[in-house]
Motif scaffolding. Sequence first.
Motif, mmCIF file in Angstrom:
data_model
loop_
_atom_site.group_PDB
_atom_site.id
_atom_site.type_symbol
_atom_site.label_atom_id
_atom_site.label_comp_id
_atom_site.label_asym_id
_atom_site.label_seq_id
_atom_site.Cartn_x
_atom_site.Cartn_y
_atom_site.Cartn_z
ATOM 1 N N CYS A 50 38.833 44.051 33.737
ATOM 2 C CA CYS A 50 39.884 44.417 34.425
ATOM 3 C C CYS A 50 39.476 45.145 35.723
ATOM 4 C CB CYS A 50 40.850 44.749 34.051
ATOM 5 S SG CYS A 50 41.789 44.414 32.106
ATOM 6 N N SER A 51 38.883 46.231 35.404
ATOM 7 C CA SER A 51 38.275 46.207 37.344
ATOM 8 C C SER A 51 37.869 45.379 37.865
ATOM 9 C CB SER A 51 37.562 47.519 36.940
ATOM 10 O OG SER A 51 36.995 48.054 38.588
ATOM 11 N N LEU A 53 38.085 41.786 37.741
ATOM 12 C CA LEU A 53 39.074 40.679 38.323
ATOM 13 C C LEU A 53 39.888 41.109 39.826
ATOM 14 C CD1 LEU A 53 40.842 39.659 35.150
ATOM 15 C CD2 LEU A 53 39.317 38.089 37.133
ATOM 16 N N ILE A 54 40.065 42.536 39.578
ATOM 17 C CA ILE A 54 41.396 43.532 40.201
ATOM 18 C C ILE A 54 40.476 42.964 42.017
ATOM 19 C CG2 ILE A 54 42.727 45.303 41.396
ATOM 20 C CD1 ILE A 54 43.786 45.656 38.177
ATOM 21 N N GLN A 55 39.228 44.318 41.433
ATOM 22 C CA GLN A 55 38.287 44.498 42.776
ATOM 23 C C GLN A 55 38.136 42.724 43.176
ATOM 24 O OE1 GLN A 55 35.572 47.471 43.198
ATOM 25 N NE2 GLN A 55 35.723 47.218 40.845
ATOM 26 N N ARG A 57 39.984 39.627 43.446
ATOM 27 C CA ARG A 57 41.212 39.749 43.982
ATOM 28 C C ARG A 57 40.888 40.533 45.460
ATOM 29 N NH1 ARG A 57 45.357 37.288 39.727
ATOM 30 N NH2 ARG A 57 46.748 37.292 41.656
ATOM 31 N N LYS A 60 38.765 39.893 48.251
ATOM 32 C CA LYS A 60 39.173 38.509 49.229
ATOM 33 C C LYS A 60 39.787 38.779 50.242
ATOM 34 C CE LYS A 60 36.458 35.337 45.679
ATOM 35 N NZ LYS A 60 36.858 34.217 45.081
ATOM 36 N N ILE A 150 48.392 45.104 44.729
ATOM 37 C CA ILE A 150 48.479 45.853 43.873
ATOM 38 C C ILE A 150 49.342 45.371 43.254
ATOM 39 C CG2 ILE A 150 47.408 47.706 42.913
ATOM 40 C CD1 ILE A 150 44.759 46.380 43.988
ATOM 41 N N MET A 153 49.674 42.859 41.244
ATOM 42 C CA MET A 153 48.508 42.513 39.937
ATOM 43 C C MET A 153 49.092 43.245 38.888
ATOM 44 S SD MET A 153 45.038 42.261 42.166
ATOM 45 C CE MET A 153 45.301 42.765 43.174
#
Lengths: 181, 181
Positions: A50-51, A53-55, A57, A60, A150, A153
Amino acid sequence: MSARAARSDRAPGRRPPGRRPLDRRPLDLESRLTQDHHDSLRLWLRLLTCSNLIQVRVRKAMASRFNTTLPRFDLMAQLERAPEGLQMGELSRRMLVTGGNVTGIADQLEHAGLVVRAADPHDRRAYRIKLTREGRRVFEQMAIEHERWIVGMFEGLNARDKRAMNELLSRLRVCLRQGEE
Amino acid sequence: MSARAARSDRAPGRRPPGRRPLDRRPLDLESRLTQDHHDSLRLWLRLLTCSNLIQVRVRKAMASRFNTTLPRFDLMAQLERAPEGLQMGELSRRMLVTGGNVTGIADQLEHAGLVVRAADPHDRRAYRIKLTREGRRVFEQMAIEHERWIVGMFEGLNARDKRAMNELLSRLRVCLRQGEE
DNA sequence: TCTGGATATTTTAGACTTCAAATATTGACA
DNA sequence: TGTCAATATTTGAAGTCTAAAATATCCAGA
């Protein structure tokens, strides 16, 4: 940042809703221990996934929208909360990265005119690094959109979920910090 | 990276029941929105902090105990679960990193004799990368201790906490993956 | 005052990481 | 068969990151 075992943290099989009621028979002790080990490992891999995937995005989005990087944004975010500035060492502790790393990122931001190093009046070894007015202006724009990303997400979790997760992570963080040397 | 498919911006069935249906009272709306934004952001920072604290400790342990790095361990962990080997692209998708990155790490492991690249019989563009016997032996030692470290770090959470967190992260992951392009 | 260990920061070498460009091969289609 | 977009991988440049060594300063104690 490495994305350990991104695919391995899937639930092995969907456990039916009836939760197994803590079998006490001794033979099960070992299997419960093993189960617990696997639970921890799977939990960690899921947390990491999870960490990451968020990072990915956010990184980018930061690149395409503001032509900047996550570390630079993070550094500015730390400074934004410390209007009087921070020493390099304090900055590196807060960011959980090494001092040398902070030096490099700060160099770039300074070169871009977004932060300044001011001599610390009490300690000639230290700098006090602060956002410039321009840095503050730029950061505020970025922070608004960053927060929007954030929030988007985390839309899949409702307020109660978020509270629960916040609480759990908070407890985890406490014991992680305690175990530090 | 990875995940094609499901390009739906919104989680299909997962709209929580308490979803606010456009509350018109301005003051309340704003304060709740703000609160929600704040919750999401704090949750993210906490998640990131925990993830980083754990990674820092695992990295240091890997370095001091096995003189290796996390990315190398990760790559080997992927291969360990794929006895028939993996293509570089598949490896990079699973690790959530770019292909060029995998190339570099694989080069080092290959140089150390822990993995081999074998020509893919069906596709001359591709390699099939596998653990060597030595690589498997080394990995197994590392995996045992790695699991021990992780279990130790999650000791502060009991079994119920872990289940709850696992469930929440699992839901989060699902919607993060759905939002991918 | 002098000394020496501790602290604040930078520097250096090397590893990790991304993105974009380059190379090679595949597979579909005219 | 020839073409051409897609795919699999590597390469190169630049940024990020660590550990360890180097530099400068502080400060406590003889």
